[in-house]
Scaffold this motif. Sequence first.
Motif, PDB file in Angstrom:
ATOM      1  N   LEU A   6      36.031 -12.894  46.387  1.00  0.00           N
ATOM      2  CA  LEU A   6      36.673 -13.967  47.144  1.00  0.00           C
ATOM      3  C   LEU A   6      38.152 -13.667  47.348  1.00  0.00           C
ATOM      4  O   LEU A   6      38.853 -13.293  46.412  1.00  0.00           O
ATOM      5  CB  LEU A   6      36.532 -15.293  46.378  1.00  0.00           C
ATOM      6  CG  LEU A   6      37.284 -16.496  46.907  1.00  0.00           C
ATOM      7  CD1 LEU A   6      36.636 -17.035  48.166  1.00  0.00           C
ATOM      8  CD2 LEU A   6      37.346 -17.584  45.845  1.00  0.00           C
ATOM      9  N   ARG A   7      38.623 -13.833  48.590  1.00  0.00           N
ATOM     10  CA  ARG A   7      40.051 -13.838  48.925  1.00  0.00           C
ATOM     11  C   ARG A   7      40.367 -15.197  49.537  1.00  0.00           C
ATOM     12  O   ARG A   7      39.507 -15.795  50.183  1.00  0.00           O
ATOM     13  CB  ARG A   7      40.400 -12.758  49.952  1.00  0.00           C
ATOM     14  CG  ARG A   7      40.443 -11.363  49.396  1.00  0.00           C
ATOM     15  CD  ARG A   7      41.052 -10.404  50.383  1.00  0.00           C
ATOM     16  NE  ARG A   7      42.487 -10.544  50.471  1.00  0.00           N
ATOM     17  CZ  ARG A   7      43.361  -9.889  49.702  1.00  0.00           C
ATOM     18  NH1 ARG A   7      42.939  -9.065  48.786  1.00  0.00           N
ATOM     19  NH2 ARG A   7      44.661 -10.077  49.860  1.00  0.00           N
TER      20      ARG A   7
ATOM     21  N   ARG B 161      43.397 -23.967  53.213  1.00  0.00           N
ATOM     22  CA  ARG B 161      42.984 -22.718  52.564  1.00  0.00           C
ATOM     23  C   ARG B 161      41.718 -22.216  53.242  1.00  0.00           C
ATOM     24  O   ARG B 161      40.807 -22.995  53.505  1.00  0.00           O
ATOM     25  CB  ARG B 161      42.705 -22.951  51.088  1.00  0.00           C
ATOM     26  CG  ARG B 161      43.887 -23.410  50.317  1.00  0.00           C
ATOM     27  CD  ARG B 161      43.547 -23.598  48.844  1.00  0.00           C
ATOM     28  NE  ARG B 161      44.635 -24.293  48.195  1.00  0.00           N
ATOM     29  CZ  ARG B 161      44.474 -25.359  47.431  1.00  0.00           C
ATOM     30  NH1 ARG B 161      43.281 -25.841  47.185  1.00  0.00           N
ATOM     31  NH2 ARG B 161      45.533 -25.928  46.891  1.00  0.00           N
ATOM     32  N   PHE B 162      41.696 -20.922  53.496  1.00  0.00           N
ATOM     33  CA  PHE B 162      40.506 -20.293  54.062  1.00  0.00           C
ATOM     34  C   PHE B 162      39.966 -19.314  53.034  1.00  0.00           C
ATOM     35  O   PHE B 162      40.664 -18.379  52.630  1.00  0.00           O
ATOM     36  CB  PHE B 162      40.831 -19.609  55.388  1.00  0.00           C
ATOM     37  CG  PHE B 162      41.206 -20.604  56.442  1.00  0.00           C
ATOM     38  CD1 PHE B 162      40.234 -21.228  57.197  1.00  0.00           C
ATOM     39  CD2 PHE B 162      42.529 -20.966  56.630  1.00  0.00           C
ATOM     40  CE1 PHE B 162      40.572 -22.194  58.134  1.00  0.00           C
ATOM     41  CE2 PHE B 162      42.878 -21.916  57.570  1.00  0.00           C
ATOM     42  CZ  PHE B 162      41.895 -22.530  58.316  1.00  0.00           C
ATOM     43  N   LEU B 163      38.742 -19.567  52.584  1.00  0.00           N
ATOM     44  CA  LEU B 163      38.110 -18.769  51.549  1.00  0.00           C
ATOM     45  C   LEU B 163      37.216 -17.729  52.205  1.00  0.00           C
ATOM     46  O   LEU B 163      36.269 -18.091  52.926  1.00  0.00           O
ATOM     47  CB  LEU B 163      37.280 -19.657  50.620  1.00  0.00           C
ATOM     48  CG  LEU B 163      38.060 -20.607  49.714  1.00  0.00           C
ATOM     49  CD1 LEU B 163      38.723 -21.726  50.493  1.00  0.00           C
ATOM     50  CD2 LEU B 163      37.162 -21.180  48.664  1.00  0.00           C
ATOM     51  N   ILE B 164      37.517 -16.473  51.988  1.00  0.00           N
ATOM     52  CA  ILE B 164      36.731 -15.378  52.549  1.00  0.00           C
ATOM     53  C   ILE B 164      35.882 -14.824  51.410  1.00  0.00           C
ATOM     54  O   ILE B 164      36.417 -14.287  50.431  1.00  0.00           O
ATOM     55  CB  ILE B 164      37.642 -14.273  53.144  1.00  0.00           C
ATOM     56  CG1 ILE B 164      38.376 -14.779  54.391  1.00  0.00           C
ATOM     57  CG2 ILE B 164      36.828 -13.060  53.517  1.00  0.00           C
ATOM     58  CD1 ILE B 164      39.637 -15.471  54.165  1.00  0.00           C
ATOM     59  N   GLU B 165      34.562 -14.990  51.537  1.00  0.00           N
ATOM     60  CA  GLU B 165      33.641 -14.520  50.506  1.00  0.00           C
ATOM     61  C   GLU B 165      32.825 -13.359  51.060  1.00  0.00           C
ATOM     62  O   GLU B 165      32.303 -13.433  52.165  1.00  0.00           O
ATOM     63  CB  GLU B 165      32.695 -15.637  50.078  1.00  0.00           C
ATOM     64  CG  GLU B 165      33.406 -16.792  49.400  1.00  0.00           C
ATOM     65  CD  GLU B 165      32.459 -17.912  49.069  1.00  0.00           C
ATOM     66  OE1 GLU B 165      32.253 -18.182  47.873  1.00  0.00           O
ATOM     67  OE2 GLU B 165      31.909 -18.511  50.011  1.00  0.00           O
TER      68      GLU B 165
ATOM     69  N   SER C 250      50.024 -17.604  51.013  1.00  0.00           N
ATOM     70  CA  SER C 250      49.480 -16.461  50.285  1.00  0.00           C
ATOM     71  C   SER C 250      48.227 -15.925  50.972  1.00  0.00           C
ATOM     72  O   SER C 250      47.579 -16.615  51.755  1.00  0.00           O
ATOM     73  CB  SER C 250      49.152 -16.843  48.834  1.00  0.00           C
ATOM     74  OG  SER C 250      48.122 -17.817  48.817  1.00  0.00           O
ATOM     75  N   ASN C 251      47.924 -14.683  50.659  1.00  0.00           N
ATOM     76  CA  ASN C 251      46.679 -14.014  51.057  1.00  0.00           C
ATOM     77  C   ASN C 251      46.313 -13.157  49.857  1.00  0.00           C
ATOM     78  O   ASN C 251      46.714 -12.003  49.765  1.00  0.00           O
ATOM     79  CB  ASN C 251      46.892 -13.179  52.315  1.00  0.00           C
ATOM     80  CG  ASN C 251      45.623 -12.484  52.783  1.00  0.00           C
ATOM     81  OD1 ASN C 251      44.609 -12.464  52.085  1.00  0.00           O
ATOM     82  ND2 ASN C 251      45.681 -11.901  53.952  1.00  0.00           N
TER      83      ASN C 251
ATOM     84  N   ALA D  15      36.786  -7.844  52.761  1.00  0.00           N
ATOM     85  CA  ALA D  15      37.450  -9.132  52.530  1.00  0.00           C
ATOM     86  C   ALA D  15      38.912  -9.075  52.963  1.00  0.00           C
ATOM     87  O   ALA D  15      39.425 -10.015  53.575  1.00  0.00           O
ATOM     88  CB  ALA D  15      37.343  -9.523  51.060  1.00  0.00           C
ATOM     89  N   LEU D  16      39.589  -7.962  52.660  1.00  0.00           N
ATOM     90  CA  LEU D  16      40.983  -7.808  53.061  1.00  0.00           C
ATOM     91  C   LEU D  16      41.115  -7.808  54.577  1.00  0.00           C
ATOM     92  O   LEU D  16      41.972  -8.492  55.141  1.00  0.00           O
ATOM     93  CB  LEU D  16      41.568  -6.519  52.484  1.00  0.00           C
ATOM     94  CG  LEU D  16      43.008  -6.199  52.884  1.00  0.00           C
ATOM     95  CD1 LEU D  16      43.961  -7.289  52.391  1.00  0.00           C
ATOM     96  CD2 LEU D  16      43.412  -4.835  52.364  1.00  0.00           C
ATOM     97  N   ASP D  17      40.246  -7.072  55.260  1.00  0.00           N
ATOM     98  CA  ASP D  17      40.283  -7.024  56.723  1.00  0.00           C
ATOM     99  C   ASP D  17      40.060  -8.404  57.328  1.00  0.00           C
ATOM    100  O   ASP D  17      40.803  -8.836  58.204  1.00  0.00           O
ATOM    101  CB  ASP D  17      39.219  -6.048  57.242  1.00  0.00           C
ATOM    102  CG  ASP D  17      39.155  -6.034  58.756  1.00  0.00           C
ATOM    103  OD1 ASP D  17      40.171  -5.683  59.399  1.00  0.00           O
ATOM    104  OD2 ASP D  17      38.095  -6.402  59.303  1.00  0.00           O
TER     105      ASP D  17
END
Length: 148
Positions: free
Chosen positions: A116-117, A57-61, A102-103, A73-75
Amino acid sequence: MVLKRLELQLGIGEIETAYQRESLEITAPTIRYQCGECQSVNHTSNDGRKIHDIELRFLIEVPTIQANFDMVALDLSCRVERELFSQFFDSAHNLEENRLISNLPRRFNPETGVFLRVVTIKQQIYMGPLEDHWHEIIGTQDYAATAR
Protein backbone atom coordinates in the motif's frame (compact mmCIF):
# COMPACT_ATOMS: atom_id res chain seq x y z
CA MET A 1 -15.16 16.33 -8.86
CA VAL A 2 -11.78 15.02 -7.75
CA LEU A 3 -12.75 11.38 -8.14
CA LYS A 4 -14.34 11.90 -11.55
CA ARG A 5 -11.20 13.71 -12.76
CA LEU A 6 -8.93 10.85 -11.66
CA GLU A 7 -11.22 8.16 -13.07
CA LEU A 8 -11.35 9.89 -16.44
CA GLN A 9 -7.68 10.85 -16.74
CA LEU A 10 -6.25 7.57 -15.44
CA GLY A 11 -8.82 5.33 -17.16
CA ILE A 12 -9.15 3.13 -14.08
CA GLY A 13 -12.90 2.75 -13.60
CA GLU A 14 -14.66 3.79 -10.41
CA ILE A 15 -12.61 4.84 -7.37
CA GLU A 16 -14.35 3.51 -4.28
CA THR A 17 -14.11 4.41 -0.61
CA ALA A 18 -11.38 2.77 1.47
CA TYR A 19 -14.01 1.66 3.97
CA GLN A 20 -15.24 -1.79 2.92
CA ARG A 21 -17.91 -3.74 4.78
CA GLU A 22 -16.26 -7.05 4.00
CA SER A 23 -12.71 -8.12 3.32
CA LEU A 24 -11.96 -8.36 -0.39
CA GLU A 25 -8.88 -9.92 -1.93
CA ILE A 26 -7.45 -7.69 -4.61
CA THR A 27 -6.10 -9.20 -7.81
CA ALA A 28 -5.04 -6.01 -9.62
CA PRO A 29 -3.82 -2.56 -8.59
CA THR A 30 -6.63 -0.49 -7.09
CA ILE A 31 -7.13 3.09 -5.95
CA ARG A 32 -9.45 3.93 -3.09
CA TYR A 33 -10.07 7.23 -1.35
CA GLN A 34 -10.41 8.25 2.26
CA CYS A 35 -11.53 11.61 3.61
CA GLY A 36 -8.93 12.80 6.09
CA GLU A 37 -8.60 15.76 8.38
CA CYS A 38 -10.95 18.74 8.02
CA GLN A 39 -10.17 22.01 9.77
CA SER A 40 -12.07 25.26 9.86
CA VAL A 41 -9.65 28.10 9.25
CA ASN A 42 -10.06 30.85 11.83
CA HIS A 43 -10.78 33.64 9.35
CA THR A 44 -12.82 34.29 6.24
CA SER A 45 -11.74 34.81 2.67
CA ASN A 46 -11.68 38.22 0.99
CA ASP A 47 -15.22 37.62 -0.28
CA GLY A 48 -16.60 36.87 3.21
CA ARG A 49 -16.93 33.09 2.94
CA LYS A 50 -15.76 30.58 5.56
CA ILE A 51 -12.61 28.61 4.74
CA HIS A 52 -12.05 24.90 5.40
CA ASP A 53 -8.84 22.92 4.93
CA ILE A 54 -9.86 19.52 3.53
CA GLU A 55 -7.55 16.50 3.33
CA LEU A 56 -8.02 13.65 0.85
CA ARG A 57 -6.03 10.42 0.87
CA PHE A 58 -5.71 8.10 -2.09
CA LEU A 59 -4.74 4.55 -1.18
CA ILE A 60 -2.95 2.65 -3.93
CA GLU A 61 -3.00 -1.09 -3.26
CA VAL A 62 -1.05 -3.56 -5.36
CA PRO A 63 -1.08 -7.34 -4.85
CA THR A 64 2.38 -8.63 -3.93
CA ILE A 65 2.03 -11.48 -6.44
CA GLN A 66 2.41 -8.88 -9.20
CA ALA A 67 5.98 -8.52 -10.48
CA ASN A 68 7.67 -5.34 -9.22
CA PHE A 69 4.65 -4.54 -7.03
CA ASP A 70 6.50 -1.70 -5.28
CA MET A 71 7.38 0.00 -8.59
CA VAL A 72 3.82 -0.47 -9.88
CA ALA A 73 2.50 1.22 -6.73
CA LEU A 74 5.06 4.03 -7.05
CA ASP A 75 4.14 4.63 -10.70
CA LEU A 76 0.41 4.70 -9.98
CA SER A 77 0.82 6.98 -6.96
CA CYS A 78 2.92 9.40 -9.05
CA ARG A 79 0.25 9.39 -11.78
CA VAL A 80 -2.39 10.25 -9.15
CA GLU A 81 -0.15 13.01 -7.80
CA ARG A 82 0.44 14.52 -11.27
CA GLU A 83 -3.29 14.54 -12.07
CA LEU A 84 -4.10 16.37 -8.85
CA PHE A 85 -1.26 18.90 -9.06
CA SER A 86 -2.55 22.47 -9.59
CA GLN A 87 -6.12 21.30 -10.26
CA PHE A 88 -9.13 23.44 -9.45
CA PHE A 89 -11.68 20.94 -10.86
CA ASP A 90 -13.65 23.59 -12.78
CA SER A 91 -14.35 25.41 -9.53
CA ALA A 92 -11.44 27.86 -9.18
CA HIS A 93 -13.61 30.46 -7.40
CA ASN A 94 -14.25 27.94 -4.58
CA LEU A 95 -10.76 26.42 -4.15
CA GLU A 96 -7.16 27.29 -3.50
CA GLU A 97 -4.34 25.34 -5.14
CA ASN A 98 -3.99 21.92 -3.55
CA ARG A 99 -0.88 20.95 -1.61
CA LEU A 100 0.82 17.58 -1.65
CA ILE A 101 1.30 16.43 1.92
CA SER A 102 2.89 13.05 1.24
CA ASN A 103 3.32 10.15 -1.18
CA LEU A 104 4.58 7.36 1.06
CA PRO A 105 4.57 3.58 1.34
CA ARG A 106 2.31 2.65 4.26
CA ARG A 107 2.02 -1.11 4.48
CA PHE A 108 3.68 -4.24 3.23
CA ASN A 109 1.60 -7.19 4.35
CA PRO A 110 2.82 -10.54 3.01
CA GLU A 111 0.05 -12.43 4.88
CA THR A 112 -2.69 -10.72 2.90
CA GLY A 113 -0.47 -10.16 -0.14
CA VAL A 114 -0.90 -6.37 -0.33
CA PHE A 115 1.48 -3.44 -0.72
CA LEU A 116 0.00 0.00 0.00
CA ARG A 117 1.08 3.56 -0.86
CA VAL A 118 -0.88 6.64 0.21
CA VAL A 119 -1.01 9.99 -1.60
CA THR A 120 -2.30 12.73 0.72
CA ILE A 121 -3.35 16.19 -0.48
CA LYS A 122 -4.91 19.20 1.24
CA GLN A 123 -6.92 21.95 -0.36
CA GLN A 124 -8.63 25.06 1.03
CA ILE A 125 -12.29 25.27 0.13
CA TYR A 126 -14.48 28.35 0.40
CA MET A 127 -17.91 27.47 1.76
CA GLY A 128 -21.15 29.28 1.01
CA PRO A 129 -22.43 31.64 -1.65
CA LEU A 130 -20.56 34.72 -2.77
CA GLU A 131 -21.83 37.78 -0.93
CA ASP A 132 -20.55 40.34 -3.42
CA HIS A 133 -21.11 40.38 -7.14
CA TRP A 134 -18.24 41.40 -9.36
CA HIS A 135 -18.79 43.76 -12.26
CA GLU A 136 -16.65 44.33 -15.29
CA ILE A 137 -15.81 47.95 -16.04
CA ILE A 138 -15.82 48.67 -19.75
CA GLY A 139 -15.13 51.89 -21.59
CA THR A 140 -17.52 53.94 -23.70
CA GLN A 141 -17.25 54.89 -27.34
CA ASP A 142 -16.29 58.44 -26.29
CA TYR A 143 -13.40 57.10 -24.23
CA ALA A 144 -12.22 54.88 -27.08
CA ALA A 145 -12.24 57.82 -29.51
CA THR A 146 -10.24 60.10 -27.18
CA ALA A 147 -7.70 57.39 -26.40
CA ARG A 148 -6.61 57.25 -30.06
